[in-house]
Design an enzyme around this catalytic site. Structure first.
Site, PDB file in Angstrom:
ATOM      1  N   ASP A 297       1.691 -82.614 -30.933  1.00  0.00           N
ATOM      2  CA  ASP A 297       1.452 -81.225 -30.579  1.00  0.00           C
ATOM      3  C   ASP A 297      -0.070 -80.984 -30.692  1.00  0.00           C
ATOM      4  OD1 ASP A 297       1.753 -78.609 -29.834  1.00  0.00           O
ATOM      5  OD2 ASP A 297       3.321 -78.138 -31.286  1.00  0.00           O
TER       6      ASP A 297
HETATM    7  C1  BGC Z   1       2.723 -75.546 -29.208  1.00  0.00           C
HETATM    8  C2  BGC Z   1       3.451 -76.394 -28.200  1.00  0.00           C
HETATM    9  C3  BGC Z   1       2.733 -76.375 -26.876  1.00  0.00           C
HETATM   10  C4  BGC Z   1       1.304 -76.825 -27.082  1.00  0.00           C
HETATM   11  C5  BGC Z   1       0.494 -76.916 -25.817  1.00  0.00           C
HETATM   12  C6  BGC Z   1       1.238 -75.848 -29.250  1.00  0.00           C
HETATM   13  O1  BGC Z   1       0.565 -74.906 -30.018  1.00  0.00           O
HETATM   14  O2  BGC Z   1       3.292 -75.734 -30.476  1.00  0.00           O
HETATM   15  O3  BGC Z   1       4.766 -75.951 -28.073  1.00  0.00           O
HETATM   16  O4  BGC Z   1       3.391 -77.178 -25.951  1.00  0.00           O
HETATM   17  O5  BGC Z   1       0.682 -75.924 -27.972  1.00  0.00           O
HETATM   18  O6  BGC Z   1       0.158 -75.709 -25.292  1.00  0.00           O
END
Ligand code: BGC
Length: 775
Positions: free
Chosen positions: A295
């Protein structure tokens, strides 16, 4: 049984043909010949790559957003030229994406194409209900369609990888991200996970309108302590495997191409460095073949988790089985050094690189790096009328009727309706959280939806009535991600006075209250799960007018509605329903669509009951069932002195404008043996005044086990449509597969004995039939 679900729901979903629906994993993973060809191609390419180029493939920066000319000049543009980027995410627009791809293809040494990701969570520009709302449809055909539409739109605009489905089971309504998932149930969550993956990835990933799905967040993110985002998680393995893992596994079984590691720790080790999770469970037990991405800055955050410096945590992540590093550049800046120092191996780097290259191969990017995205194609595909029609249908199917006294709903198509509430004229909030690509200004607001669809027959008048919250600062935080709440600077008294005046001119009040869009979603945890006081007072003031009130609830999470539920005559939970929200709500309010949504997550009476979920354990001191029903306290039993044990609205609950009568269960064989299949049937009759759909739910309780077993578990459901007066026999096939669970040794098997078979309209109102299954 799965086939039955699809057939029964087909009638409700006219837009897509049955041939487009997918019911098995994509082809590309299936033939040995294809695998061999892919391997030969990737072997050859790997042999040509320098160490820097390999590590570059593992790097996933976000673009901010490019203008076309920036593709060459920006820092990221230079890295693309040097082969130091594997993919980019959240760039919007076919031309911009093409321009960056051009840099990779024309200026980098090996011309390796980039993949382009995006958080296409519940639709692209055509936005569907928030995932929790989508789950409330219990309509797998529609779930798959919504993902298919999203994939087509995104692909036409250059995106070939979505960070969806988010399948984190959660029993924690304080956690804002429950809005992004499918709720509390592993079975429903697994069905949705599977259908989302099929919808995105289609029949063949190499087609230019299918995209890579990414199941997230692996794992257990939905169990963060106290519902505070990014917080610690700790749970037993038995619970993980039985209650939290199933949807991730279902996505893997459906052939999901990628997995995103979660921010939280599991067994004391952040998921991003958790080898047991990312390799032993995911790859060895579940046979996952795709790639794992972190993530956002997940590697860097392990420094704050207290696992060591950036070089150390980057090495840990690679060794755990992470293939791609989102944003943080830990891999890019340290893996070379770690290799030289013997902290990671060449084989580990090669394995990760191979997985990224294989995904690009599966997408067909080596054949044609420009196959995704074209401005003219996007102009036809994105937000077109056909897609918006699907979205309107899905939105209406997602809504849950929580209450309908005196048959206030459906509304009469005549007279004057007062439409009151802080968001009734707000288009921007209708899409809900995580709608990166939505054109917010174009979503249909409630007032617009009512006017445009029913304005000829009905006179609509409106007032704001209240701000989202009395506290202006808090409201600013709620709208911090840009979804303005249009705060009104007038005094609370002035707003109420206007609302009462408007209400007095009307025959009925539609009062839309609840949360604004960004009160749920990422980084939107709340310690109160009630409707803000400003809006409760509005409701109470309007009640004094004596006019009937139909309350429309906007929410991204289960709310404790105890203090409001008795005041309105009807409550329709509309979630955040997407691009066509206003029209879909109007369709339900006026009875063009009879609501059939069912809650995918328990609505508690109060926050003190949380976590509260239907598939709980009995405990050694259960409260007597009669006392549960009467909400009476008993000393030394598992209950509260000041609150009932039951929720306000249970899992699977949702009313209809019509009524459904359930017969008793008939069982084909009450004493099955071994691998037999038995049938459990009920006859459902539509005894009310409207045609309507009903979600018939099958639950099973394993009465005695080697470990304690839940009081019931959802094991099947069928959404059926019955005309007024019509009856239908609904049959569930039950096999030992439905009885299996992970035992104390984490062995997945069933145990013979007595089972309670339950079928009903929600998890609380069921018919029972006992069977005895021997081995
Ligand atoms: C979130 C994810 C997301 C990623 C990219 C993160 O902060 O937890 O769910 O896909 O950002 O935007």
């Amino acid at each position: 049984m799965k086939k039955l679900i699809v057939l029964a729901t087909l009638a409700l979903s006219p837009v897509f043909s049955a041939q487009e629906m997918v019911d098995k994993p994509v082809q590309s993973y299936q033939t040995a010949q294809y695998q061999a060809k892919k391997k030969a191609f990737v072997d050859k390419l790997l042999a040509k790559m320098t160490l820097d180029e390999k590590i570059g493939q593992l790097n996933l920066p976000t673009s901010g957003d490019f203008t076309t000319g920036q593709a060459q000049s920006s820092d990221i543009g230079k890295k693309v030229e040097q082969g130091l980027v594997g993919g980019l995410f959240n760039i919007k627009g076919a031309d911009k994406i093409k321009a960056v791809q051009k840099v990779a293809i024309e200026k980098s040494r090996l011309k390796i194409p980039l993949i382009f990701g995006m958080d296409v969570i519940h639709g692209y520009e055509t936005t569907f209900p928030i995932p929790l709302g989508l789950a409330a449809s219990w309509d797998m055909n529609l779930v798959q369609q919504s993902a298919r539409v999203a994939a087509r739109e995104a692909a036409s605009d250059g995106i070939n990888w979505t960070f969806s489905p988010m399948v984190d089971i959660s029993r924690e309504p304080r956690w804002g991200r429950v809005s992004e998932g499918s709720g509390e149930d592993p079975y429903l969550g697994s069905e949705i996970a599977r259908n989302m993956v099929y919808g995105y990835q289609g029949k063949d990933l190499s087609l230019n309108n299918t995209i890579l799905a990414c199941v997230k967040h692996f794992a257990l993110y939905g169990a963060s302590e106290a519902g505070r985002d990014y917080n610690t998680v700790d749970m037993s393995h038995v619970r993980m495997f039985n209650e939290y893992f199933p949807p991730y596994k279902a996505a893997v079984d459906a052939g999901v191409a990628s997995v995103m590691a979660s921010f939280n720790e599991v067994d004391g080790v952040p998921a991003t460095a958790n080898k047991w999770l990312q390799t032993d469970v995911l790859r060895k037990m579940w046979n996952f073949k795709g790639f794992v991405v972190t993530d956002y800055t997940g590697i860097n955050e392990m420094v704050d988790h207290g696992l060591g410096d950036i070089q150390h945590v980057s090495a840990l992540a690679l060794k755990a089985g992470i293939d791609m590093d989102m944003v943080g550049e830990g891999f890019l800046t340290t893996l070379k050094k770690s290799l030289a120092e013997g902290k990671v191996t060449q084989a580990e780097i090669d394995t990760a690189t191979r997985r990224i290259l294989e995904a690009k191969y599966d997408l067909g990017l080596f054949e044609d790096p420009y196959r995704y995205g074209d401005a003219r194609w996007a102009a036809k595909e994105v937000y077109n009328m056909e897609n918006r029609t699907v979205a309107r249908n899905v939105a209406a199917q997602s809504m849950v009727l929580l209450k309908n006294d005196r048959q206030v709903l459906p509304l009469k198509k005549s007279g004057t309706v007062a439409v009151i509430g802080p968001l009734v004229n707000n288009s921007m909030n209708m899409g809900g959280t995580w709608s990166v690509a939505t054109k917010h200004g174009s979503s249909v607001s409630l007032m617009q939806g009512l006017q445009e669809n029913y304005g000829k027959e009905v006179r609509f008048i409106s007032a704001k009535g209240a701000n989202i919250d009395y506290d202006a600062k808090l409201e600013e935080i709620y709208a911090a991600h840009g979804k303005k709440t249009d705060r009104d600077s007038r005094s609370k008294e002035a707003l109420l006075k206007e609302a009462v005046e408007v209400a007095n001119k009307a025959d009925v009040i539609v009062l839309a209250i609840g949360e604004s869009a960004e009160m749920s979603g990422e980084s939107s945890s709340r310690t109160e799960i009630t409707i803000p006081q400003s809006q409760v007072e509005l409701l109470n003031e309007l009640k004094k007018t004596g006019k009937p009130i139909a309350m429309v609830l906007f929410t991204g999470r289960p709310l404790a509605l105890t203090n409001v539920k008795d005041t309105p005559d009807a409550i329709l939970n509309a979630w955040f329903a997407g691009s066509e929200a206003g029209s879909a709500i109007a369709d339900v309010l006026f009875g063009k669509v009879n609501p059939s949504g069912k809650l995918p997550m328990t609505f508690p009476r109060s926050l003190g009951q949380v976590p509260i979920y239907y598939n709980a354990k009995n405990t050694g001191r259960p409260l007597d069932q009669k006392l549960v029903e009467k909400c009476e306290y008993q000393r030394f039993r598992s209950n509260y002195m000041d609150e009932c044990n039951t929720p306000l609205y249970s899992f699977g609950y949702g009313l209809s404008y019509t009524k459904f009568n359930y017969s008793d269960i008939s069982i084909s064989n009450a004493n099955p043996k071994g691998n037999q299949t038995i049938q459990a049937s009920v006859t459902i009759t539509n005894t009310g005044d409207y045609d309507g759909a009903e979600v018939v739910q099958l639950y099973i309780r394993d009465m005695v086990g080697s470990i304690t077993r839940p009081v019931k578990e959802l094991k099947g459901f069928q959404k059926i449509f019955l005309k007024k007066g019509e009856s239908r026999k609904v049959t569930f096939d039950v096999t030992p597969e439905h009885l299996k669970f992970y035992n104390g040794d984490l062995k997945y098997d069933w145990e013979p004995g007595e089972f309670d078979i339950m079928i009903g309209t929600n998890s609380d109102e069921v018919k029972h039939s006992k069977i005895n299954w021997s081995k």
